[in-house]
Design a protein around this motif. Structure first.
Motif, PDB file in Angstrom:
ATOM      1  N   THR A  56       0.821  -1.130  -0.289  1.00 25.46           N
ATOM      2  CA  THR A  56      -0.273   0.248   0.199  1.00 25.46           C
ATOM      3  C   THR A  56       0.920   1.538  -0.010  1.00 25.46           C
ATOM      4  O   THR A  56       0.563   1.634  -0.928  1.00 25.46           O
ATOM      5  CB  THR A  56      -1.166  -0.091   1.075  1.00 25.46           C
ATOM      6  OG1 THR A  56      -1.798   1.155   0.963  1.00 25.46           O
ATOM      7  CG2 THR A  56      -0.379  -0.230   2.947  1.00 25.46           C
ATOM      8  N   THR A  58       1.723   4.766   0.653  1.00 29.89           N
ATOM      9  CA  THR A  58       1.064   5.256   1.493  1.00 29.89           C
ATOM     10  C   THR A  58      -0.365   5.063   1.589  1.00 29.89           C
ATOM     11  O   THR A  58      -0.850   6.412   1.857  1.00 29.89           O
ATOM     12  CB  THR A  58       2.094   6.942   0.954  1.00 29.89           C
ATOM     13  OG1 THR A  58       1.250   6.930  -0.181  1.00 29.89           O
ATOM     14  CG2 THR A  58       3.501   7.484   1.443  1.00 29.89           C
ATOM     15  N   GLY A  59      -0.679   4.496   1.015  1.00 32.00           N
ATOM     16  CA  GLY A  59      -2.244   4.321   0.968  1.00 32.00           C
ATOM     17  C   GLY A  59      -3.366   5.072   0.232  1.00 32.00           C
ATOM     18  O   GLY A  59      -4.492   4.782   0.468  1.00 32.00           O
ATOM     19  N   ALA A  86       0.955   6.695   6.004  1.00 34.48           N
ATOM     20  CA  ALA A  86      -0.589   5.747   5.457  1.00 34.48           C
ATOM     21  C   ALA A  86      -1.290   6.357   6.606  1.00 34.48           C
ATOM     22  O   ALA A  86      -3.220   6.834   5.990  1.00 34.48           O
ATOM     23  CB  ALA A  86      -0.780   4.638   5.482  1.00 34.48           C
ATOM     24  N   TRP A 107      -5.002  -1.271   8.877  1.00 30.97           N
ATOM     25  CA  TRP A 107      -2.981  -1.411   7.771  1.00 30.97           C
ATOM     26  C   TRP A 107      -2.537  -2.639   8.762  1.00 30.97           C
ATOM     27  O   TRP A 107      -2.489  -2.513  10.217  1.00 30.97           O
ATOM     28  CB  TRP A 107      -2.583  -0.197   8.520  1.00 30.97           C
ATOM     29  CG  TRP A 107      -3.403   1.129   8.231  1.00 30.97           C
ATOM     30  CD1 TRP A 107      -4.965   1.942   9.171  1.00 30.97           C
ATOM     31  CD2 TRP A 107      -3.716   1.732   6.840  1.00 30.97           C
ATOM     32  NE1 TRP A 107      -4.932   2.512   7.820  1.00 30.97           N
ATOM     33  CE2 TRP A 107      -4.148   2.899   6.954  1.00 30.97           C
ATOM     34  CE3 TRP A 107      -3.050   2.019   5.650  1.00 30.97           C
ATOM     35  CZ2 TRP A 107      -4.794   3.395   5.923  1.00 30.97           C
ATOM     36  CZ3 TRP A 107      -2.919   2.331   4.813  1.00 30.97           C
ATOM     37  CH2 TRP A 107      -4.195   3.295   4.744  1.00 30.97           C
TER      38      TRP A 107
END
Length: 211
Positions: A56, A58-59, A86, A107
């Motif tokens: 992912t 930084t998301g 993130a 996360w």
């Protein structure tokens, strides 16, 4: 939320604090992320589904998917610093209205190629490393292998010229590429080996249905 509105919102997502070249940590542009999420939404691949964002960073993709009423969003990355960014991004772009509800992202600190996920029908979103760094060749193959294992459909970003490889890999796994389109990654200079302050990389995005 329209595609344009989603792009504006995702444009507030912060990049890596200290990107790691060995992980090929480049940010996913907001426009590309919004396009990918919009396509997945139109295809009915997000609402009510479990969504996995593999690697992912930084998301960006996970946060975009969270706006489309998925049942669950899991975002995996092996870099704890990236996951910290993130999580902060999730707070940064949270809707201002208390009436607005979105799926909370889970996360997970995990290697996407050696994942702990027990699933077979998830929607996978990913912008995997292209394998451009020495010692990291064919890195995107390992991500596709995970997508084939845990997903019923995947959306992934690859280096330009990857269509033949992606189609062949999908066919070997009983899958099929249903959508493909060109994209551009406009990347600011992050690493010493980059020779210009801003570089545009040609890329391709694929939707694969896995059997």
């Amino acid at each position: 939320m329209s595609r344009a509105a989603l792009e504006r919102r995702l444009s507030r997502v912060a990049g890596f604090d200290d990107p790691r070249v060995e992980f090929e940590q480049y940010p996913t542009p907001a426009g590309l992320a919004a396009h990918l999420v919009h396509l997945a939404d139109v295809q009915g691949d997000l609402a009510g589904r479990t969504v996995l964002d593999l690697g992912t960073g930084t998301g960006m993709l996970a946060l975009g998917a969270a706006t489309r009423s998925p049942a669950r969003v899991l975002a995996l990355d092996r870099d704890p610093d990236a996951l910290g960014v993130a999580r902060e991004n999730e707070r940064r772009i949270a809707p201002e209205s208390e009436a607005a509800t979105e799926t909370e992202v889970e996360w997970l600190l995990a290697d996407a190629t050696r994942h702990p996920i027990c699933a077979s029908d998830a929607t996978v979103l990913m912008n995997p490393p292209f394998g451009a760094q020495r010692g990291n060749e064919h890195a995107d193959r390992a991500f596709l292998a995970t997508a084939a294992e845990v997903g019923s459909v995947s959306y992934s970003v690859h280096n330009a010229g990857s269509r033949e490889f992606v189609e062949a890999f999908a066919a070997d796994e009983g899958g099929e590429v249903t959508h493909a389109f060109r994209a551009e990654l406009a990347l600011d200079r992050q690493f010493d080996h980059q020779t210009s302050e801003r570089e545009v990389i040609d890329a391709e995005v694929f939707r694969v249905v896995w059997s």
